[in-house]
Design a protein around this motif. Structure first.
Motif, PDB file in Angstrom:
ATOM      1  N   UNK A 183     -31.456   0.383  -9.020  1.00 17.69           N
ATOM      2  CA  UNK A 183     -31.154  -0.730  -9.922  1.00 17.69           C
ATOM      3  C   UNK A 183     -30.738  -1.968  -9.127  1.00 17.69           C
ATOM      4  N   UNK A 184     -30.993  -3.128  -9.683  1.00 21.81           N
ATOM      5  CA  UNK A 184     -30.750  -4.378  -8.965  1.00 21.81           C
ATOM      6  C   UNK A 184     -29.597  -5.195  -9.542  1.00 21.81           C
ATOM      7  N   UNK A 185     -28.870  -4.648 -10.507  1.00 23.10           N
ATOM      8  CA  UNK A 185     -27.782  -5.402 -11.131  1.00 23.10           C
ATOM      9  C   UNK A 185     -26.583  -5.499 -10.197  1.00 23.10           C
ATOM     10  N   UNK A 186     -25.613  -6.330 -10.585  1.00 27.57           N
ATOM     11  CA  UNK A 186     -24.332  -6.335  -9.897  1.00 27.57           C
ATOM     12  C   UNK A 186     -23.721  -4.946  -9.968  1.00 27.57           C
ATOM     13  N   UNK A 187     -23.016  -4.508  -8.919  1.00 33.48           N
ATOM     14  CA  UNK A 187     -22.373  -3.190  -8.956  1.00 33.48           C
ATOM     15  C   UNK A 187     -21.337  -3.122 -10.085  1.00 33.48           C
ATOM     16  N   UNK A 188     -21.369  -2.034 -10.835  1.00 32.85           N
ATOM     17  CA  UNK A 188     -20.463  -1.807 -11.950  1.00 32.85           C
ATOM     18  C   UNK A 188     -19.532  -0.630 -11.659  1.00 32.85           C
ATOM     19  N   UNK A 189     -18.381  -0.635 -12.321  1.00 26.40           N
ATOM     20  CA  UNK A 189     -17.491   0.524 -12.350  1.00 26.40           C
ATOM     21  C   UNK A 189     -17.638   1.204 -13.695  1.00 26.40           C
ATOM     22  N   UNK A 190     -17.957   2.493 -13.694  1.00 25.30           N
ATOM     23  CA  UNK A 190     -18.033   3.282 -14.916  1.00 25.30           C
ATOM     24  C   UNK A 190     -16.723   4.034 -15.077  1.00 25.30           C
ATOM     25  N   UNK A 191     -16.042   3.806 -16.192  1.00 24.04           N
ATOM     26  CA  UNK A 191     -14.742   4.424 -16.449  1.00 24.04           C
ATOM     27  C   UNK A 191     -14.852   5.338 -17.657  1.00 24.04           C
ATOM     28  N   UNK A 192     -14.620   6.636 -17.463  1.00 25.20           N
ATOM     29  CA  UNK A 192     -14.613   7.557 -18.595  1.00 25.20           C
ATOM     30  C   UNK A 192     -13.204   7.609 -19.199  1.00 25.20           C
ATOM     31  N   UNK A 239     -28.445  -0.645 -14.380  1.00 27.84           N
ATOM     32  CA  UNK A 239     -27.090  -0.816 -13.870  1.00 27.84           C
ATOM     33  C   UNK A 239     -26.873   0.022 -12.615  1.00 27.84           C
ATOM     34  N   UNK A 240     -26.369  -0.601 -11.592  1.00 33.38           N
ATOM     35  CA  UNK A 240     -25.978   0.122 -10.373  1.00 33.38           C
ATOM     36  C   UNK A 240     -24.488   0.443 -10.468  1.00 33.38           C
ATOM     37  N   UNK A 241     -24.154   1.697 -10.632  1.00 32.92           N
ATOM     38  CA  UNK A 241     -22.762   2.146 -10.694  1.00 32.92           C
ATOM     39  C   UNK A 241     -22.343   2.545  -9.285  1.00 32.92           C
ATOM     40  N   UNK A 242     -21.547   1.676  -8.642  1.00 37.64           N
ATOM     41  CA  UNK A 242     -21.064   2.004  -7.299  1.00 37.64           C
ATOM     42  C   UNK A 242     -19.614   2.466  -7.323  1.00 37.64           C
ATOM     43  N   UNK A 250     -27.092   7.402  -5.405  1.00 45.02           N
ATOM     44  CA  UNK A 250     -27.353   5.964  -5.274  1.00 45.02           C
ATOM     45  C   UNK A 250     -26.269   5.280  -4.448  1.00 45.02           C
ATOM     46  N   UNK A 251     -25.031   5.747  -4.569  1.00 42.98           N
ATOM     47  CA  UNK A 251     -23.952   5.188  -3.749  1.00 42.98           C
ATOM     48  C   UNK A 251     -24.229   5.451  -2.273  1.00 42.98           C
ATOM     49  N   UNK A 252     -24.577   6.699  -1.947  1.00 43.47           N
ATOM     50  CA  UNK A 252     -24.839   7.030  -0.549  1.00 43.47           C
ATOM     51  C   UNK A 252     -26.068   6.268  -0.032  1.00 43.47           C
ATOM     52  N   UNK A 253     -27.083   6.116  -0.878  1.00 42.20           N
ATOM     53  CA  UNK A 253     -28.285   5.373  -0.465  1.00 42.20           C
ATOM     54  C   UNK A 253     -27.950   3.916  -0.168  1.00 42.20           C
ATOM     55  N   UNK A 254     -27.002   3.355  -0.935  1.00 39.49           N
ATOM     56  CA  UNK A 254     -26.602   1.965  -0.717  1.00 39.49           C
ATOM     57  C   UNK A 254     -25.591   1.825   0.414  1.00 39.49           C
ATOM     58  N   UNK A 255     -25.004   2.946   0.835  1.00 34.97           N
ATOM     59  CA  UNK A 255     -24.019   2.914   1.911  1.00 34.97           C
ATOM     60  C   UNK A 255     -22.662   2.422   1.478  1.00 34.97           C
ATOM     61  N   UNK A 256     -22.403   2.460   0.159  1.00 36.58           N
ATOM     62  CA  UNK A 256     -21.085   2.054  -0.332  1.00 36.58           C
ATOM     63  C   UNK A 256     -20.837   2.684  -1.706  1.00 36.58           C
ATOM     64  N   UNK A 257     -19.568   2.983  -1.970  1.00 35.85           N
ATOM     65  CA  UNK A 257     -19.230   3.532  -3.275  1.00 35.85           C
ATOM     66  C   UNK A 257     -17.801   4.037  -3.302  1.00 35.85           C
ATOM     67  N   UNK A 258     -17.293   4.174  -4.513  1.00 34.53           N
ATOM     68  CA  UNK A 258     -15.946   4.695  -4.728  1.00 34.53           C
ATOM     69  C   UNK A 258     -15.969   5.655  -5.913  1.00 34.53           C
ATOM     70  N   UNK A 259     -15.268   6.787  -5.773  1.00 31.06           N
ATOM     71  CA  UNK A 259     -15.090   7.720  -6.881  1.00 31.06           C
ATOM     72  C   UNK A 259     -13.598   7.993  -7.006  1.00 31.06           C
TER      73      UNK A 259
END
Length: 266
Positions: A2-11, A80-83, A126-135
Motif C-alpha cells: 500500500x502507498x498511503x501514509x503509515x497508519x496505527x491500527x488500534x483494537x 492502508x499501510x499499517x506500520x 509488510x512492516x518487515x518488508x518496509x524495514x520499520x514498524x511497531x507492535x
C-alpha cells in the motif's frame, strides 16, 4: 505494498486504554485505524480526533475468528499501510473457571490470544518488508505475578502475551520492527465496571492507580523507543519485582491473601 501514509491500527479503541492510545498517537500526528465492537463510540472518537489526523473506523468483534482476516482485507482494500499495530482489545471473566460457560471462555481466548497472534501474523510481513514498524501489545501486571483464584484465564493469557511479545521482538527488531508488552496495573477505565468488580477495586489504595491516559503515554513512549516490556507505575514495578524475587510459595500466599480485594473467585 500500500502507498498511503503509515497508519496505527488500534483494537479495542472504543474506550479506556485503547481510546487513549489512539489519542496519544493522534497527538503525535499518526493517522489512525480504529476498531472495536461499538461503532457509535468509534465514530465519536474519530470525530474528536479527525481535526488532528485522518481516522478510519472499522467496527469488528474480535471474538469472531473471522474478524482478523476481515479487518486485514478491509485495510488492504483501502490501500492502508499499517506500520503500527496496537493489540489492546480484551475483557476479564470473573469467577471460578467452572462457574462460567465455555462459550465465554472461548471468546476470551479468541480475543486475548488468538486474534492478537492472527493480526500480528497478517500485518507484520509488510512492516518487515518496509524495514520499520511497531507492535504494542497491552498485557497486564497480572501476567507477571503469581496466580490466584478467580479470573482464571486472564492472568494466564497476559503471561502468554508478554512472552509472545518478547520473543517476537527478538525475532523482528533486526528487521526494523519493535514489539512491546505494556503491563499496567490498576487503571481508571470501564474494565472493572464491565466485569462487575468496581465496588471491590474502588476500596484499593488510590496510590496504586493510574489514568488510562498516563498508561497510554507510557506505552507509546516505550514502543517508539524500542523497549520490549514496560510496567507502569512505581507501585506496580515494586509488586512485579517482589513477585520475581520472593520465594514462589510466599509470593502465592501473599497474593492469595489479597486477591479477594480485586478478584471474584465465587
Amino acid at each position: 505494498m500500500p502507498t498511503s501514509l503509515p497508519h496505527a491500527l488500534v483494537t479495542g479503541a472504543s474506550s479506556g486504554i485503547g481510546a487513549d492510545i489512539a489519542r496519544e498517537y493522534a497527538r503525535r500526528g499518526k493517522p489512525l485505524v480504529l476498531t472495536a465492537r461499538r461503532a457509535e463510540r468509534l465514530e465519536a472518537l474519530a470525530a474528536e480526533l479527525s481535526a488532528q489526523v485522518p481516522c478510519v473506523v472499522l467496527a469488528a468483534d474480535l471474538a469472531d475468528p473471522a474478524a482478523p482476516a476481515a479487518l486485514f482485507a478491509q485495510t488492504q482494500a483501502r490501500g492502508l499501510f499499517v506500520d503500527t499495530l496496537v493489540n489492546n482489545a480484551g475483557f476479564g471473566v470473573p469467577g471460578r473457571y467452572l462457574s462460567v460457560d465455555w462459550k465465554t471462555h472461548a471468546d476470551s481466548i479468541q480475543v486475548l490470544m488468538t486474534a492478537v497472534a492472527h493480526l500480528t501474523h497478517l500485518y507484520l510481513p509488510a512492516m518487515e518488508a518496509a524495514g520499520r514498524g511497531r507492535i504494542l501489545n497491552v498485557a497486564s501486571l497480572a501476567g507477571l505475578v503469581p496466580s490466584s483464584a478467580g479470573h482464571t484465564l486472564y492472568g494466564a493469557s497476559k503471561a502468554w502475551l508478554i512472552r509472545f511479545s518478547e520473543t517476537l521482538d527478538q525475532e523482528s527488531r533486526s528487521r526494523g520492527v519493535y514489539v512491546t508488552a505494556l503491563c499496567p496495573g490498576m487503571t481508571y477505565t470501564e474494565f472493572h465496571d464491565v466485569n462487575g468488580m468496581r465496588d471491590k477495586v474502588s476500596k484499593l489504595p488510590k496510590g496504586i492507580w493510574l489514568t488510562s491516559a498516563e498508561v497510554a503515554r507510557l506505552g507509546v513512549d516505550a514502543v517508539e523507543s524500542g523497549r520490549a516490556r514496560i510496567v507502569t507505575g512505581r507501585s506496580n514495578k515494586l509488586i512485579a519485582g517482589l513477585s520475581k524475587y520472593l520465594p514462589d510459595r510466599l509470593a502465592r500466599a501473599l497474593l492469595a491473601a489479597k486477591a479477594k480485594d480485586f478478584r471474584d473467585a465465587d
